[in-house]
Each structure stands twice: as structure tokens, then as C-alpha cells.
Design a protein around this motif. Sequence first.
Motif, PDB file in Angstrom:
ATOM      1  N   ASP A 176       0.817  -1.226   0.000  1.00 53.72           N
ATOM      2  CA  ASP A 176       0.000   0.000   0.000  1.00 53.72           C
ATOM      3  C   ASP A 176       0.841   1.261   0.000  1.00 53.72           C
ATOM      4  O   ASP A 176       0.320   2.353   0.193  1.00 53.72           O
ATOM      5  N   MET A 177       2.172   1.140  -0.211  1.00 51.18           N
ATOM      6  CA  MET A 177       3.126   2.251  -0.310  1.00 51.18           C
ATOM      7  C   MET A 177       3.540   2.816   1.042  1.00 51.18           C
ATOM      8  O   MET A 177       4.165   3.867   1.118  1.00 51.18           O
ATOM      9  N   ARG A 178       3.190   2.121   2.126  1.00 47.75           N
ATOM     10  CA  ARG A 178       3.706   2.528   3.430  1.00 47.75           C
ATOM     11  C   ARG A 178       5.135   2.023   3.581  1.00 47.75           C
ATOM     12  O   ARG A 178       5.487   0.949   3.082  1.00 47.75           O
ATOM     13  N   LEU A 179       5.972   2.795   4.279  1.00 47.50           N
ATOM     14  CA  LEU A 179       7.313   2.330   4.594  1.00 47.50           C
ATOM     15  C   LEU A 179       7.207   1.099   5.480  1.00 47.50           C
ATOM     16  O   LEU A 179       6.323   1.021   6.342  1.00 47.50           O
ATOM     17  N   ARG A 180       8.072   0.151   5.245  1.00 48.32           N
ATOM     18  CA  ARG A 180       8.000  -1.109   5.983  1.00 48.32           C
ATOM     19  C   ARG A 180       8.179  -0.865   7.486  1.00 48.32           C
ATOM     20  O   ARG A 180       9.137  -0.227   7.912  1.00 48.32           O
ATOM     21  N   GLY A 181       7.220  -1.366   8.239  1.00 49.54           N
ATOM     22  CA  GLY A 181       7.270  -1.222   9.688  1.00 49.54           C
ATOM     23  C   GLY A 181       6.794   0.116  10.207  1.00 49.54           C
ATOM     24  O   GLY A 181       6.913   0.394  11.404  1.00 49.54           O
ATOM     25  N   ARG A 182       6.246   0.976   9.327  1.00 50.93           N
ATOM     26  CA  ARG A 182       5.773   2.291   9.744  1.00 50.93           C
ATOM     27  C   ARG A 182       4.290   2.439   9.425  1.00 50.93           C
ATOM     28  O   ARG A 182       3.843   2.048   8.344  1.00 50.93           O
ATOM     29  N   ALA A 183       3.562   3.032  10.359  1.00 48.34           N
ATOM     30  CA  ALA A 183       2.119   3.193  10.166  1.00 48.34           C
ATOM     31  C   ALA A 183       1.757   4.531   9.556  1.00 48.34           C
ATOM     32  O   ALA A 183       0.684   4.671   8.943  1.00 48.34           O
ATOM     33  N   ASN A 184       2.623   5.540   9.683  1.00 45.25           N
ATOM     34  CA  ASN A 184       2.251   6.879   9.231  1.00 45.25           C
ATOM     35  C   ASN A 184       3.278   7.502   8.283  1.00 45.25           C
ATOM     36  O   ASN A 184       3.379   8.718   8.172  1.00 45.25           O
ATOM     37  N   ALA A 185       4.102   6.684   7.619  1.00 42.87           N
ATOM     38  CA  ALA A 185       5.088   7.183   6.657  1.00 42.87           C
ATOM     39  C   ALA A 185       4.919   6.434   5.349  1.00 42.87           C
ATOM     40  O   ALA A 185       4.827   5.195   5.334  1.00 42.87           O
ATOM     41  N   TRP A 186       4.883   7.166   4.244  1.00 50.93           N
ATOM     42  CA  TRP A 186       4.614   6.615   2.917  1.00 50.93           C
ATOM     43  C   TRP A 186       5.675   7.116   1.936  1.00 50.93           C
ATOM     44  O   TRP A 186       6.296   8.152   2.162  1.00 50.93           O
ATOM     45  N   ALA A 187       5.849   6.406   0.840  1.00 52.81           N
ATOM     46  CA  ALA A 187       6.821   6.830  -0.176  1.00 52.81           C
ATOM     47  C   ALA A 187       6.278   6.515  -1.565  1.00 52.81           C
ATOM     48  O   ALA A 187       5.664   5.457  -1.781  1.00 52.81           O
ATOM     49  N   ILE A 188       6.502   7.435  -2.504  1.00 52.44           N
ATOM     50  CA  ILE A 188       6.040   7.269  -3.884  1.00 52.44           C
ATOM     51  C   ILE A 188       7.087   7.825  -4.834  1.00 52.44           C
ATOM     52  O   ILE A 188       8.021   8.525  -4.431  1.00 52.44           O
ATOM     53  N   GLY A 189       6.937   7.521  -6.113  1.00 51.00           N
ATOM     54  CA  GLY A 189       7.801   8.090  -7.142  1.00 51.00           C
ATOM     55  C   GLY A 189       9.159   7.432  -7.237  1.00 51.00           C
ATOM     56  O   GLY A 189       9.374   6.294  -6.811  1.00 51.00           O
ATOM     57  N   ASP A 190      10.125   8.192  -7.787  1.00 47.84           N
ATOM     58  CA  ASP A 190      11.451   7.649  -8.069  1.00 47.84           C
ATOM     59  C   ASP A 190      12.210   7.218  -6.825  1.00 47.84           C
ATOM     60  O   ASP A 190      13.112   6.389  -6.904  1.00 47.84           O
ATOM     61  N   CYS A 191      11.887   7.791  -5.665  1.00 45.34           N
ATOM     62  CA  CYS A 191      12.646   7.464  -4.453  1.00 45.34           C
ATOM     63  C   CYS A 191      12.175   6.162  -3.812  1.00 45.34           C
ATOM     64  O   CYS A 191      12.778   5.703  -2.842  1.00 45.34           O
ATOM     65  N   ALA A 192      11.106   5.565  -4.332  1.00 44.44           N
ATOM     66  CA  ALA A 192      10.514   4.392  -3.689  1.00 44.44           C
ATOM     67  C   ALA A 192      10.557   3.175  -4.599  1.00 44.44           C
ATOM     68  O   ALA A 192      10.476   3.285  -5.827  1.00 44.44           O
ATOM     69  N   SER A 193      10.690   2.005  -3.990  1.00 39.51           N
ATOM     70  CA  SER A 193      10.603   0.737  -4.712  1.00 39.51           C
ATOM     71  C   SER A 193       9.229   0.135  -4.422  1.00 39.51           C
ATOM     72  O   SER A 193       8.991  -0.415  -3.347  1.00 39.51           O
ATOM     73  N   ILE A 194       8.321   0.286  -5.367  1.00 34.75           N
ATOM     74  CA  ILE A 194       6.922  -0.102  -5.178  1.00 34.75           C
ATOM     75  C   ILE A 194       6.568  -1.186  -6.184  1.00 34.75           C
ATOM     76  O   ILE A 194       6.754  -1.008  -7.393  1.00 34.75           O
ATOM     77  N   ARG A 195       6.041  -2.291  -5.688  1.00 28.66           N
ATOM     78  CA  ARG A 195       5.634  -3.372  -6.582  1.00 28.66           C
ATOM     79  C   ARG A 195       4.212  -3.132  -7.063  1.00 28.66           C
ATOM     80  O   ARG A 195       3.313  -2.838  -6.284  1.00 28.66           O
ATOM     81  N   ASN A 196       4.040  -3.241  -8.372  1.00 30.46           N
ATOM     82  CA  ASN A 196       2.732  -3.015  -8.990  1.00 30.46           C
ATOM     83  C   ASN A 196       1.898  -4.284  -8.876  1.00 30.46           C
ATOM     84  O   ASN A 196       2.252  -5.327  -9.434  1.00 30.46           O
ATOM     85  N   ALA A 197       0.778  -4.221  -8.158  1.00 33.52           N
ATOM     86  CA  ALA A 197      -0.072  -5.401  -7.965  1.00 33.52           C
ATOM     87  C   ALA A 197      -0.701  -5.867  -9.267  1.00 33.52           C
ATOM     88  O   ALA A 197      -1.133  -7.019  -9.376  1.00 33.52           O
ATOM     89  N   HIS A 198      -0.739  -5.000 -10.275  1.00 37.73           N
ATOM     90  CA  HIS A 198      -1.359  -5.373 -11.550  1.00 37.73           C
ATOM     91  C   HIS A 198      -0.577  -6.476 -12.260  1.00 37.73           C
ATOM     92  O   HIS A 198      -1.170  -7.418 -12.795  1.00 37.73           O
ATOM     93  N   ASP A 199       0.765  -6.382 -12.238  1.00 36.85           N
ATOM     94  CA  ASP A 199       1.576  -7.378 -12.935  1.00 36.85           C
ATOM     95  C   ASP A 199       2.679  -7.981 -12.058  1.00 36.85           C
ATOM     96  O   ASP A 199       3.463  -8.807 -12.525  1.00 36.85           O
ATOM     97  N   GLY A 200       2.758  -7.530 -10.802  1.00 40.64           N
ATOM     98  CA  GLY A 200       3.763  -8.065  -9.895  1.00 40.64           C
ATOM     99  C   GLY A 200       5.167  -7.560 -10.132  1.00 40.64           C
ATOM    100  O   GLY A 200       6.113  -8.059  -9.514  1.00 40.64           O
ATOM    101  N   GLN A 201       5.318  -6.569 -11.007  1.00 35.58           N
ATOM    102  CA  GLN A 201       6.634  -6.045 -11.345  1.00 35.58           C
ATOM    103  C   GLN A 201       6.909  -4.741 -10.591  1.00 35.58           C
ATOM    104  O   GLN A 201       5.980  -4.010 -10.238  1.00 35.58           O
TER     105      GLN A 201
END
Length: 685
Positions: free
Chosen positions: A288-313
Motif C-alpha cells: 500500500d506504499m507505506r514504509l515497511r514497519g511504519r504506520a504513518n510514513a509513505w513513499a512514492i515516485g522515483d525514491c521508492a521501490s513499489i511493486r505493482n499489484a497489476h503485474d507483480g513487477q
Amino acid sequence: MPAKRIVIIGGGFGGVKCAQTLRGQLRPGDAELILFNKENHLVFSPLLADAVGSSLSLDDVIVPLRQLLPGVQCRTEEVKGVDLAGSRIEYESHDGQPRHLDYDHVILACGNISNLNVVPGMADHAFPLKTVGDAAVLRTHVLSAMEKAEVCDDPEKRRWYLSFVVVGGGYSGVETAGEINDLVRSSLRFYSNIRDEDVSVTLIHSRDQLLPEISPQLREFARKKMEMAGVTMKLNARVMLATGEGVGLKDDFVRGGTIVCTIGSTTSPVVDRLDTPKEKGRILTDPDMRLRGRANAWAIGDCASIRNAHDGQPSPPTGQFAERQGRQVANNVVRTLAGEPTRPFSFKVLGQLCSIGGHSAVAEMFGFKLSGFIAWFVWRGVYLFKLPSLSRRMQVGFDWAWLLIFPRDLSCIKTDVTERISHAHYEPGDYIIKQGEPPSGFYVIEQGEVEIVRSSPEKPGGEVIAALGPGNFFGEQALLSNRPRGASVRARTPVEVVVMGRNVFTTISKSLAPLRNALTAAITRRSSAAWQERPAVLAALREFKLADFIEPAPAPLLRPTDSLYEVTHQFARNPSDFFFVSPDGARLDGMITLTDLLRAQSNGVKPETPLADFMKKDPASLAVTDTALIAASAFREHGFKTLPVVADKTGRRIVGVVRVRKLIAKVLEVVPPPTGLTVPPVPPA
């Protein structure tokens, strides 16, 4: 209930879309929205290449954040760090003092920053294209190059001014090469002395095809179309270095008066200092784009490694994904505030678009493949629609329509009028300054060696008269005397130098006593050499072979890992006042003298300290092929009594040592004494 404070760090596509979505879904009394971004505008980065090519005004690719985000506090202070455990950010306030701000939720959308240091010399000689400032400087440079070429009477120099090298075959590289090529070639009718064959635009890419994100068919179309327009392609070519003359490949050198680098990025300082798991510099997140182990910190864009649930990539670092992530993370924050479960990031790519110049583009949209003018029209239509305000869409649309009929703007606004201290990289054989040029800069050698080359009626091709190494400087005499350069300076090895502009040098040399004293000593030393006053000495030094003076290097060769204690014992057991240091018993790595040893002991260096920590690293040396004249100059410049000799400057294999005493003795043998003086008699044994 007090309003929640939501802080967004970064004003790119992801951060802006997140702020817009939050403002639309939350009432002002529910949440205080604060967006930090060093610039007060959003940069529409896909159009930066158009700004470089004068297809658009620079104002057309930016949108003020305050006008774009009503109801959001936009702040231009620089965020220095995020305390995830304490839910607090640290930022530098308007007065330069650190300040803190607590938050209930933080969204990191700070992207990456350019890092041209991935290639030696690239940061010194290439133009990045990341910000609107980069685009402004590059556009001015391209137009300045055309103005210089127009009045240049040297055909080779004119072609160098008009040679443009773009590194990177992704979207930015392809669009930039296409725009520069269009700008220069379409404007030639306004320049009477420039011909089309004088212009060269080279696109260098490390893979076998351009634009890896699109289909092979469209990649090939893009390549052929750009080559027909005059762009030279060098594929499967990796840039190894950059200099003031161009870029070096593994087996080739591409000359270029302008180098544009669209590759190379690194983690932003905020992300780098963040106490959270990362992968290749990108923040690892939950689905869901939350930082691992954090309830109130999120990351998006080029600075984040986010897996796309649509294709798993993993999500690619593109504006299309950042914008969609910004919207979905905002929705997840709203769900969290309402006590609802969050949802993983999922997005199906809508398409890919890339302009290739000449009113042509390639596009993949909803399964359809387009190329040529139709794709270009769709490309412009899509980006026009994506611009965030109606006024900006109308303005950009009018500019594009205008250029279909009228020529591009060729006004050249100077952006670099202030001199500064900079760095430069040169490869062996590159000329740093040339004899006869007007004085413009002062140079200090950080790494490597240079040689001084002087041309004369007797030596029209030039003669190497001296060599300088790390810590030495040059260019001061011409600046202080306001005369043309008296000699050329050429890189002997790969060289890194610090460059001071004329005004900066004058100011510092007047106010800084140590530099003033060093300059006085250097000028005195360089202008009072014995052979400059005695032609017979100069002739003898030219005739001597350095090989006749080489003695074996003192044994043993020490290792960088030898301790101070072990080195002390070597000096005690052997008569030599110096030793060479080699990691492998062959290559010169350093040098240690008895004076260095005593200084280390008096400075409290511990007995177990390795030699590498207190030796002279990469000491000045002579090559076997050097002349005795160069050796004499090196002794004079460095004030040394002995100098190591290596087989060549690349391998630096130790051959031996040359002593100044032996060189002086040889000169005295063959050069007659000045008039009125006699050789002192040899005392009886």
C-alpha cells in the motif's frame, strides 16, 4: 478533534497529485496539508527537451505550486531529515537555522537527483537535464556555440563548436538529441557561414536499441527516422570518460563541443539519511506504499521501490507511475484516517510516447502503435491535456501552433556571467591551455600530471620543458602579467584540476597571503632556472639521456600495509634516506622519506599505523622516456633531491631513481664555466 497534519516532501508529479487528491477529499478543518519543495513550481519534465530546442518558452514548462494547489501550504525550505520514530521532520528555515515540524502522516515524494559522477569527467564537462535551470543553461550554450561557429575562421574549430553529443538512449536522451538537431539545422538559414555538413549530433546508448520501454518495431522506426534527420547513432557503446574535447568510448573517441548527459542519478540526501530499509537506494515499501514497519510514513515516485499489484513487477521511475501513485497514496491516507483498510498499488500502463524530432514521434496507446506525424500530434495532444491548468494549456498550444509556421526563437540570454571556481577533467594528450591564447584561468592540479610544452623557432613542433604533478599550479604568470600564454599545458596522465576564473584568482591572490607567497615563490623559481640564462646548459640537458642517470631503487620496496614500527626498523637497517612503496612489488604507490618518518613520530602516529596513512601518495615521478631537461625542471619545481623513475605513467612500474646531484655533476663536466671563473682544483687524496 484537532486537524491532522500531513506533510508531503517533494513537488514533482507524485507529490502534486497527492496534494491535489488530499485537498479534494479532506475538508480544511480535517487536515493541514503542507508541501515542501525547494522550487516554488512544478517542472513538467517531459517538455524540458522542447525548452532546450526553443519549441517552448521556459515559462511554459513550469507551473507555480501556489496557484496549482490552493488550500495547501507550499514551503520552499529544504528538508534535511525525517525522524520516523519521532514523527518529525527537520528543515532549514529562512534564516539558515534548523527547525522541526511534527506530523501525523508524511509522504516522501522527493525523487532522485542527478549524479554525473558515474563517468569520470562527466560532472565537469557535461550538461545535465533535470531542472528548468538545466534547460536554460543548455539552450543558451547551444545558441552560443552557433554564434561562435558563425564567426570562427578555422573550419575544424567551427565543426567542433557545432558537434553535440547526447549520452543515453532513453526518453530524455532521444528527445534532447532530436530537439537540438532540429534547432540547429532548421536555423542554419540565418547563419551565412555555417553549412549543414558542419553540424553533427551524436546519440550514444549502451544497449543495442533505443527506447527499451517500447516495441522493437517502433524503436527501429525511431532510429531510422533520426538518422535520416542527421543524428548519428552509436549503439552498444558505453561512455568511459568525458573531457573538454568530447567523450571516450571503449575503442573510440567522439569529439563534441557540447556534451549532454541524461543518465546517472543518485538517492536524494533526505532518503539517504532515512532510517528505513532500502534497495539500490530506493525505499522499500509495503504493497500500500507505506514504509515497511511504519504506520504513518509513505513513499512514492522515483525514491521508492513499489511493486505493482497489476503485474507483480517493480514500478518504473516514470512520471506516469508517480502521478498514479500520488493519487492512490492519498486515497490510502484518507482510508487510514477513516479507520478503513488500505489497498495495494495497482496500475495498468496506458501507453508510451516519445518525440524524436522533425514533427515525428513514436507512441503505443491502448494497444495501438503509432509513428510519424500522427504519433507526434498525439504526443503533443496528450501532454497538452496533462498540463495542470487551462491557461497553461492554451499558452503552450499556441506556442506549438506558432512554430508550425514561424521559426524558432534564437535569442541567446547569457546565464553564466559570474566567474566561479570549478573542476575539469582531461585525458592524456588533451591541451588544457595553448601557447598564445589570452589568459583566462588559473589551474591547480588535484590528481595526475601535466607537461609544459613550448614552441620556438628552433622547435616549431613544441618541446616538453617541464612536468607538474598534484599540488602544483600553472597559468599564473600570464594572468599577472596580462600577456598571452607563454607555453602550452598538456595532460600527461588523466588529470583533475581546479579552475579559477581570472577575477576570482585576482581577488583571492590579493587577499590570501599564503597563495600570494606561493605565487611569488613559483614565479621566482620558474623564471630563474639556470638553463634559461645559459644556452650551453640548456643544450646539454637536451642532449643527455635520462637512462644514463637512473640508479636502482633503494631496497627493499615497502608495502602500504607495513606499520610505522616496521618502517622505522627498515630505516635503521639500511643507509637510504627514502624508500618507495608498492602494493605488488612493482607499481609505484607512494614514497616515504626519513623526514616523513620523523614527522609522523613527532605527530603521535601510533606504531601500528599502516604506512598508507602517512606516506606521500602517488609522488611526482619521471618516465623512462622523459628527457634530462624535464628531470631538471621537476627537481626545480618540487624541490626534491631524488625522483622515482617509472616505465610509463599508466602502469607506473618502478624502474629506478634519479638524483639531482648526479645530474648537476654531468652538467659541470660538459659545460664550460662562465667567463672569468675557473674550475676549483680537486683536493689531494
